[in-house]
Motif scaffolding. Structure first.
Motif, PDB file in Angstrom:
ATOM      1  N   ASN A  28       0.834  -1.193   0.000  1.00 42.07           N
ATOM      2  CA  ASN A  28       0.000   0.000   0.000  1.00 42.07           C
ATOM      3  C   ASN A  28       0.875   1.251   0.000  1.00 42.07           C
ATOM      4  N   GLY A  29       1.885   1.280   0.845  1.00 41.15           N
ATOM      5  CA  GLY A  29       2.760   2.435   0.921  1.00 41.15           C
ATOM      6  C   GLY A  29       3.472   2.715  -0.384  1.00 41.15           C
ATOM      7  N   ILE A  30       3.972   1.671  -1.023  1.00 45.46           N
ATOM      8  CA  ILE A  30       4.679   1.840  -2.298  1.00 45.46           C
ATOM      9  C   ILE A  30       3.730   2.328  -3.381  1.00 45.46           C
ATOM     10  N   LEU A  31       2.531   1.750  -3.442  1.00 43.07           N
ATOM     11  CA  LEU A  31       1.570   2.189  -4.458  1.00 43.07           C
ATOM     12  C   LEU A  31       1.120   3.623  -4.228  1.00 43.07           C
ATOM     13  N   VAL A  32       0.882   3.998  -2.982  1.00 45.10           N
ATOM     14  CA  VAL A  32       0.501   5.375  -2.672  1.00 45.10           C
ATOM     15  C   VAL A  32       1.639   6.318  -3.067  1.00 45.10           C
ATOM     16  N   ASP A  33       2.860   5.972  -2.694  1.00 40.67           N
ATOM     17  CA  ASP A  33       4.013   6.807  -3.043  1.00 40.67           C
ATOM     18  C   ASP A  33       4.148   6.938  -4.566  1.00 40.67           C
ATOM     19  N   LEU A  34       3.930   5.846  -5.270  1.00 37.43           N
ATOM     20  CA  LEU A  34       4.017   5.846  -6.729  1.00 37.43           C
ATOM     21  C   LEU A  34       2.969   6.778  -7.334  1.00 37.43           C
ATOM     22  N   VAL A  35       1.742   6.671  -6.869  1.00 36.75           N
ATOM     23  CA  VAL A  35       0.658   7.512  -7.387  1.00 36.75           C
ATOM     24  C   VAL A  35       0.922   8.984  -7.079  1.00 36.75           C
ATOM     25  N   VAL A  36       1.271   9.279  -5.841  1.00 31.63           N
ATOM     26  CA  VAL A  36       1.512  10.673  -5.452  1.00 31.63           C
ATOM     27  C   VAL A  36       2.674  11.255  -6.248  1.00 31.63           C
ATOM     28  N   LEU A  37       3.759  10.525  -6.356  1.00 35.29           N
ATOM     29  CA  LEU A  37       4.929  11.009  -7.095  1.00 35.29           C
ATOM     30  C   LEU A  37       4.572  11.294  -8.550  1.00 35.29           C
ATOM     31  N   ASN A  38       3.832  10.396  -9.173  1.00 33.59           N
ATOM     32  CA  ASN A  38       3.469  10.594 -10.581  1.00 33.59           C
ATOM     33  C   ASN A  38       2.464  11.722 -10.760  1.00 33.59           C
ATOM     34  N   LEU A  39       1.553  11.901  -9.809  1.00 33.23           N
ATOM     35  CA  LEU A  39       0.627  13.029  -9.907  1.00 33.23           C
ATOM     36  C   LEU A  39       1.354  14.358  -9.765  1.00 33.23           C
ATOM     37  N   PHE A  40       2.313  14.426  -8.846  1.00 42.00           N
ATOM     38  CA  PHE A  40       3.113  15.639  -8.729  1.00 42.00           C
ATOM     39  C   PHE A  40       3.937  15.870  -9.993  1.00 42.00           C
ATOM     40  N   ALA A  41       4.481  14.807 -10.564  1.00 43.66           N
ATOM     41  CA  ALA A  41       5.271  14.944 -11.789  1.00 43.66           C
ATOM     42  C   ALA A  41       4.402  15.443 -12.939  1.00 43.66           C
ATOM     43  N   THR A 130       9.673  21.246  -1.825  1.00 41.37           N
ATOM     44  CA  THR A 130       8.837  20.411  -2.696  1.00 41.37           C
ATOM     45  C   THR A 130       8.844  18.970  -2.211  1.00 41.37           C
ATOM     46  N   LEU A 131      10.015  18.447  -1.868  1.00 43.20           N
ATOM     47  CA  LEU A 131      10.102  17.082  -1.351  1.00 43.20           C
ATOM     48  C   LEU A 131       9.279  16.932  -0.078  1.00 43.20           C
ATOM     49  N   ILE A 132       9.351  17.902   0.818  1.00 41.65           N
ATOM     50  CA  ILE A 132       8.577  17.834   2.066  1.00 41.65           C
ATOM     51  C   ILE A 132       7.082  17.796   1.759  1.00 41.65           C
ATOM     52  N   VAL A 133       6.636  18.626   0.832  1.00 37.35           N
ATOM     53  CA  VAL A 133       5.213  18.630   0.461  1.00 37.35           C
ATOM     54  C   VAL A 133       4.814  17.269  -0.108  1.00 37.35           C
ATOM     55  N   VAL A 134       5.623  16.719  -0.998  1.00 32.18           N
ATOM     56  CA  VAL A 134       5.329  15.411  -1.603  1.00 32.18           C
ATOM     57  C   VAL A 134       5.282  14.328  -0.521  1.00 32.18           C
ATOM     58  N   VAL A 135       6.242  14.319   0.378  1.00 38.66           N
ATOM     59  CA  VAL A 135       6.299  13.305   1.433  1.00 38.66           C
ATOM     60  C   VAL A 135       5.104  13.437   2.385  1.00 38.66           C
ATOM     61  N   VAL A 136       4.752  14.658   2.751  1.00 39.72           N
ATOM     62  CA  VAL A 136       3.596  14.855   3.642  1.00 39.72           C
ATOM     63  C   VAL A 136       2.319  14.348   2.971  1.00 39.72           C
ATOM     64  N   VAL A 137       2.144  14.637   1.696  1.00 38.88           N
ATOM     65  CA  VAL A 137       0.967  14.131   0.968  1.00 38.88           C
ATOM     66  C   VAL A 137       0.992  12.607   0.934  1.00 38.88           C
ATOM     67  N   MET A 138       2.151  12.029   0.704  1.00 45.21           N
ATOM     68  CA  MET A 138       2.271  10.563   0.692  1.00 45.21           C
ATOM     69  C   MET A 138       1.853   9.973   2.039  1.00 45.21           C
ATOM     70  N   LEU A 139       2.384  10.535   3.116  1.00 45.38           N
ATOM     71  CA  LEU A 139       2.075  10.015   4.455  1.00 45.38           C
ATOM     72  C   LEU A 139       0.604  10.190   4.803  1.00 45.38           C
ATOM     73  N   LEU A 140       0.016  11.331   4.450  1.00 44.78           N
ATOM     74  CA  LEU A 140      -1.404  11.559   4.725  1.00 44.78           C
ATOM     75  C   LEU A 140      -2.280  10.577   3.945  1.00 44.78           C
ATOM     76  N   LEU A 141      -1.947  10.366   2.692  1.00 50.24           N
ATOM     77  CA  LEU A 141      -2.734   9.439   1.881  1.00 50.24           C
ATOM     78  C   LEU A 141      -2.561   7.992   2.357  1.00 50.24           C
ATOM     79  N   GLU A 142      -1.337   7.621   2.723  1.00 48.10           N
ATOM     80  CA  GLU A 142      -1.120   6.273   3.286  1.00 48.10           C
ATOM     81  C   GLU A 142      -1.976   6.075   4.532  1.00 48.10           C
ATOM     82  N   GLU A 143      -1.975   7.069   5.414  1.00 45.39           N
ATOM     83  CA  GLU A 143      -2.761   6.985   6.646  1.00 45.39           C
ATOM     84  C   GLU A 143      -4.254   6.907   6.337  1.00 45.39           C
ATOM     85  N   ALA A 144      -4.723   7.661   5.359  1.00 45.58           N
ATOM     86  CA  ALA A 144      -6.141   7.627   4.983  1.00 45.58           C
ATOM     87  C   ALA A 144      -6.548   6.250   4.481  1.00 45.58           C
TER      88      ALA A 144
END
Length: 163
Positions: A28-41, A130-144
């Motif tokens: 779940n964490g890897i998929l969330v990180d993948l989605v968030v990273l690609n959406l930011f990209a 930018t990295l902090i924003v991406v990581v915070v979004v990743m962590l929030l979405l993982e938690e959700a």
């Protein structure tokens, strides 16, 4: 007579083992990180990713480094929990913040070292913000997602499994 969709019934599902739960947590964490990273990209000019494969490898690296950061933060907090008093509490929170904030610089350097020009964060402080924003979004979405998963379990138990 069984319906063609009977394989979707909850009572036919196996109870997962602890190893399976841990696998799903990281998956779940890897998929969330993948989605968030690609959406930011895709939607931000501050994140550049050369290819999907690079973003997948970056998601793996980010998940590993984030879990490692959280483990270090817990160790630091546990060290200061042994001491009583207000100063120890202030030190505990300050050191936890220092580990969590400082780790972003380490993560950014690891990304630069591993991916060089294939993955870039731009913006303030050479992309750290930018990295902090991406990581915070990743962590929030993982938690959700984890909370939704747990809520589904609670809902199923309170309903009494009467399907």
């Amino acid at each position: 007579m069984t319906s063609p969709m009977s394989f979707l019934r909850a009572e036919l599902a196996e109870t997962p083992t602890n190893a399976q739960r841990l696998f799903l947590l990281y998956y779940n964490g890897i998929l969330v990180d993948l989605v968030v990273l690609n959406l930011f990209a895709e939607f931000s000019e501050n994140v550049e990713v050369k290819s999907f494969s690079i973003s997948l490898l970056a998601a793996l690296l980010l998940q590993l480094l984030l879990k490692l950061t959280i483990a270090v933060e817990h160790k630091v907090a546990a060290f200061f929990k042994k001491y009583s008093g207000g100063f120890a509490r202030v030190l505990r929170y300050f050191c936890a913040w220092l580990v969590l904030f400082g780790s972003k610089f380490v993560i950014l350097e690891a990304i630069i070292l591993v991916f060089d020009e294939d993955l870039r964060f731009h913006g303030m402080w050479h992309g750290v913000i930018t990295l902090i924003v991406v990581v915070v979004v990743m962590l929030l979405l993982e938690e959700a997602v984890v909370r939704l998963y747990r809520r589904l379990s609670f809902r199923d138990r309170t309903a009494g499994n009467t399907e």
